[in-house]
Motif scaffolding. Structure first.
Motif, PDB file in Angstrom:
ATOM      1  N   PRO A   1       0.761  -1.086  -0.116  1.00  0.00           N
ATOM      2  CA  PRO A   1       0.044  -0.089   0.035  1.00  0.00           C
ATOM      3  C   PRO A   1       0.639   1.451   0.120  1.00  0.00           C
ATOM      4  CG  PRO A   1       0.151  -0.791   2.230  1.00  0.00           C
ATOM      5  CD  PRO A   1       0.983  -1.750   1.443  1.00  0.00           C
ATOM      6  N   VAL A   2       2.093   1.128   0.022  1.00  0.00           N
ATOM      7  CA  VAL A   2       2.899   2.365  -0.085  1.00  0.00           C
ATOM      8  C   VAL A   2       3.694   2.511  -1.348  1.00  0.00           C
ATOM      9  CG1 VAL A   2       5.010   3.351   1.172  1.00  0.00           C
ATOM     10  CG2 VAL A   2       3.386   1.878   2.513  1.00  0.00           C
ATOM     11  N   GLU A   3       4.044   3.791  -1.636  1.00  0.00           N
ATOM     12  CA  GLU A   3       4.620   4.017  -2.904  1.00  0.00           C
ATOM     13  C   GLU A   3       6.110   4.582  -2.488  1.00  0.00           C
ATOM     14  OE1 GLU A   3       2.690   6.481  -5.611  1.00  0.00           O
ATOM     15  OE2 GLU A   3       1.298   4.729  -6.476  1.00  0.00           O
ATOM     16  N   VAL A   4       7.040   4.015  -3.011  1.00  0.00           N
ATOM     17  CA  VAL A   4       8.423   4.617  -2.635  1.00  0.00           C
ATOM     18  C   VAL A   4       9.222   5.132  -3.907  1.00  0.00           C
ATOM     19  CG1 VAL A   4      10.631   3.746  -2.039  1.00  0.00           C
ATOM     20  CG2 VAL A   4       8.622   3.172  -0.895  1.00  0.00           C
ATOM     21  N   GLY A   5       9.928   6.264  -3.845  1.00  0.00           N
ATOM     22  CA  GLY A   5      10.410   6.863  -4.800  1.00  0.00           C
ATOM     23  C   GLY A   5      11.380   7.855  -4.475  1.00  0.00           C
ATOM     24  N   LEU A   6      12.125   8.463  -5.423  1.00  0.00           N
ATOM     25  CA  LEU A   6      13.091   9.760  -5.027  1.00  0.00           C
ATOM     26  C   LEU A   6      12.483  11.049  -5.283  1.00  0.00           C
ATOM     27  CD1 LEU A   6      16.233   8.043  -6.926  1.00  0.00           C
ATOM     28  CD2 LEU A   6      15.493   7.871  -4.646  1.00  0.00           C
ATOM     29  N   SER A   7      12.706  11.847  -4.201  1.00  0.00           N
ATOM     30  CA  SER A   7      12.311  13.353  -4.157  1.00  0.00           C
ATOM     31  C   SER A   7      13.588  14.027  -4.162  1.00  0.00           C
ATOM     32  CB  SER A   7      11.500  13.509  -2.973  1.00  0.00           C
ATOM     33  OG  SER A   7      10.315  12.922  -2.989  1.00  0.00           O
ATOM     34  N   LEU A   8      13.695  14.864  -5.328  1.00  0.00           N
ATOM     35  CA  LEU A   8      14.966  15.731  -5.183  1.00  0.00           C
ATOM     36  C   LEU A   8      15.020  16.690  -4.208  1.00  0.00           C
ATOM     37  CD1 LEU A   8      15.201  16.015  -9.207  1.00  0.00           C
ATOM     38  CD2 LEU A   8      16.248  14.284  -7.927  1.00  0.00           C
ATOM     39  N   LYS A   9      16.114  16.843  -3.785  1.00  0.00           N
ATOM     40  CA  LYS A   9      16.459  17.971  -2.657  1.00  0.00           C
ATOM     41  C   LYS A   9      16.865  19.115  -3.571  1.00  0.00           C
ATOM     42  CE  LYS A   9      19.199  17.006   0.730  1.00  0.00           C
ATOM     43  NZ  LYS A   9      20.261  16.150   1.508  1.00  0.00           N
ATOM     44  N   VAL A  10      17.733  18.819  -4.649  1.00  0.00           N
ATOM     45  CA  VAL A  10      18.220  20.007  -5.368  1.00  0.00           C
ATOM     46  C   VAL A  10      18.586  19.433  -6.661  1.00  0.00           C
ATOM     47  CG1 VAL A  10      20.682  19.742  -4.324  1.00  0.00           C
ATOM     48  CG2 VAL A  10      19.910  22.034  -5.175  1.00  0.00           C
ATOM     49  N   ALA A  11      18.983  20.316  -7.745  1.00  0.00           N
ATOM     50  CA  ALA A  11      19.591  19.972  -8.946  1.00  0.00           C
ATOM     51  C   ALA A  11      20.153  21.120  -9.256  1.00  0.00           C
ATOM     52  CB  ALA A  11      18.268  19.600  -9.791  1.00  0.00           C
ATOM     53  N   TYR A  12      21.711  20.577 -10.004  1.00  0.00           N
ATOM     54  CA  TYR A  12      22.433  21.594 -10.657  1.00  0.00           C
ATOM     55  C   TYR A  12      22.050  21.376 -12.201  1.00  0.00           C
ATOM     56  CZ  TYR A  12      26.590  23.623 -12.799  1.00  0.00           C
ATOM     57  OH  TYR A  12      27.474  24.506 -13.440  1.00  0.00           O
ATOM     58  N   ASP A  13      21.947  22.346 -12.927  1.00  0.00           N
ATOM     59  CA  ASP A  13      21.840  22.270 -14.294  1.00  0.00           C
ATOM     60  C   ASP A  13      22.425  23.294 -15.054  1.00  0.00           C
ATOM     61  OD1 ASP A  13      20.501  21.060 -16.652  1.00  0.00           O
ATOM     62  OD2 ASP A  13      19.422  22.812 -16.795  1.00  0.00           O
ATOM     63  N   ASP A  14      23.360  23.318 -15.877  1.00  0.00           N
ATOM     64  CA  ASP A  14      24.118  24.153 -16.541  1.00  0.00           C
ATOM     65  C   ASP A  14      24.273  25.691 -15.776  1.00  0.00           C
ATOM     66  OD1 ASP A  14      25.319  24.806 -18.832  1.00  0.00           O
ATOM     67  OD2 ASP A  14      23.706  25.515 -19.919  1.00  0.00           O
ATOM     68  N   GLY A  15      24.819  25.412 -14.605  1.00  0.00           N
ATOM     69  CA  GLY A  15      24.947  26.767 -13.815  1.00  0.00           C
ATOM     70  C   GLY A  15      24.013  27.122 -12.948  1.00  0.00           C
ATOM     71  N   MET A  16      22.870  26.644 -12.904  1.00  0.00           N
ATOM     72  CA  MET A  16      21.728  26.848 -12.266  1.00  0.00           C
ATOM     73  C   MET A  16      21.215  25.990 -11.254  1.00  0.00           C
ATOM     74  SD  MET A  16      18.016  27.672 -13.756  1.00  0.00           S
ATOM     75  CE  MET A  16      18.473  28.540 -14.910  1.00  0.00           C
ATOM     76  N   ILE A  17      21.155  26.547  -9.966  1.00  0.00           N
ATOM     77  CA  ILE A  17      20.684  25.755  -8.771  1.00  0.00           C
ATOM     78  C   ILE A  17      19.254  25.792  -8.678  1.00  0.00           C
ATOM     79  CG2 ILE A  17      20.844  25.476  -6.245  1.00  0.00           C
ATOM     80  CD1 ILE A  17      23.232  24.672  -7.515  1.00  0.00           C
TER      81      ILE A  17
END
Length: 289
Positions: free
Chosen positions: A182-198
């Protein structure tokens, strides 16, 4: 000697991580606090074509970041290097990555205190479990049962927990025995770096329904504006031709111009006017009598 080997291994890992930081457009950090080892393997398989996943100590990433001089702003990631983390190196746009992660969530068995991902109903029928002390577990969570052919049967479909509600220890144990996840497990992003942008967790939250609604609304507004301004585009040329034809026909009817498109309407109009005039003449004659 052991210390020497350990140092070399760490140096190799740092080199590998620095290479990844250089080769990929971006890197995202996800917390591992609620991700179980078995579920992580499933997630790896689902994401293998979209991201290179590594689970390493934060200190190694910190060293790799300090050695990556060709990525502007990468050092801003250091403030997020707390707790157990998973690192995703990818060329995907971070918003696409978030959507992909949402689609990659996997179902898992519940632990006490977990929150139900959806309404959980235990179906009626044979559970495959032998009778015994387990009967009390069924009763404790509100399930009516009967014994038949040496197995425990659930008497009727029963909702045992609603979406968003916590799962009790007794229910978590029973659902696990019944093979219900009954539970869904996945990844939740804390932060992402993309081509110079946080981009932080709040920046990465996407309401797809609202985005789709806004795009559709903007498209409709632009389409209507192009019709009003008579701007010919592939999307509106058919509509403009239809409007032009309707306007031309209305103008021709008003001016009494006879052609193949107006003759039928003009004849009907003339007939209607004739009938109306005839009716008025009849009324006048009756009054004269």
């Amino acid at each position: 000697m052991v210390v020497r080997q350990s140092t070399l291994l760490k140096a190799d890992k740092v080199k590998e991580l620095a290479t990844c930081l250089s080769q990929y457009n971006g890197v995202a950090i996800a917390s591992l606090e609620k991700v179980r080892a078995a579920n992580l393997q499933q997630l790896r398989k689902k994401l293998e074509k979209s991201a290179y996943i590594r689970v390493v100590k934060n200190s190694l990433i910190q060293r790799a970041v300090s050695e990556s001089k060709d990525k502007a702003g990468l050092e801003q990631l250091e403030q997020y290097l707390t707790g157990p983390n998973l690192y995703l190196f990818t060329n995907l746009n971070p918003f696409k990555l978030v959507i992909l992660l949402d689609k990659s969530r996997v179902k898992a068995s519940a632990r006490a205190g977990d929150v139900a991902a959806f309404d959980v109903t235990v179906p009626a029928g044979n559970t495959g479990l032998p009778p015994g002390p387990i009967i009390s577990q069924f009763t404790a969570v509100g399930l009516r049962t009967r014994i038949e052919s040496g197995s425990v049967y659930v008497s009727k479909d029963t909702l045992v927990v609603k979406k968003g509600d916590p799962i009790s220890p007794q229910l978590a144990s029973l659902l696990s025995k019944l093979g219900i996840k009954p539970v869904e497990v996945g990844l939740s992003l804390k932060v992402a770096y993309d081509d110079g942008m946080i981009l932080t967790e709040d920046d990465l939250k996407v309401d797809l329904y609202e985005v789709r609604r806004s795009v559709e609304e903007a498209h409709q507004f632009a389409f209507n504006l192009s019709l009003e301004a008579a701007i010919v585009l592939p999307d509106n040329v058919n509509m403009l031709l239809q409007l032009a034809h309707q306007n031309a026909k209305s103008l021709a009817l008003g001016a009494g111009i006879v052609n193949k498109d107006t003759v039928a309407d003009l004849v009907r109009k003339a007939n209607a006017e004739m009938q109306s005039l005839s009716k008025k003449l009849d009324e006048i004659e009756k009054k004269g009598d």
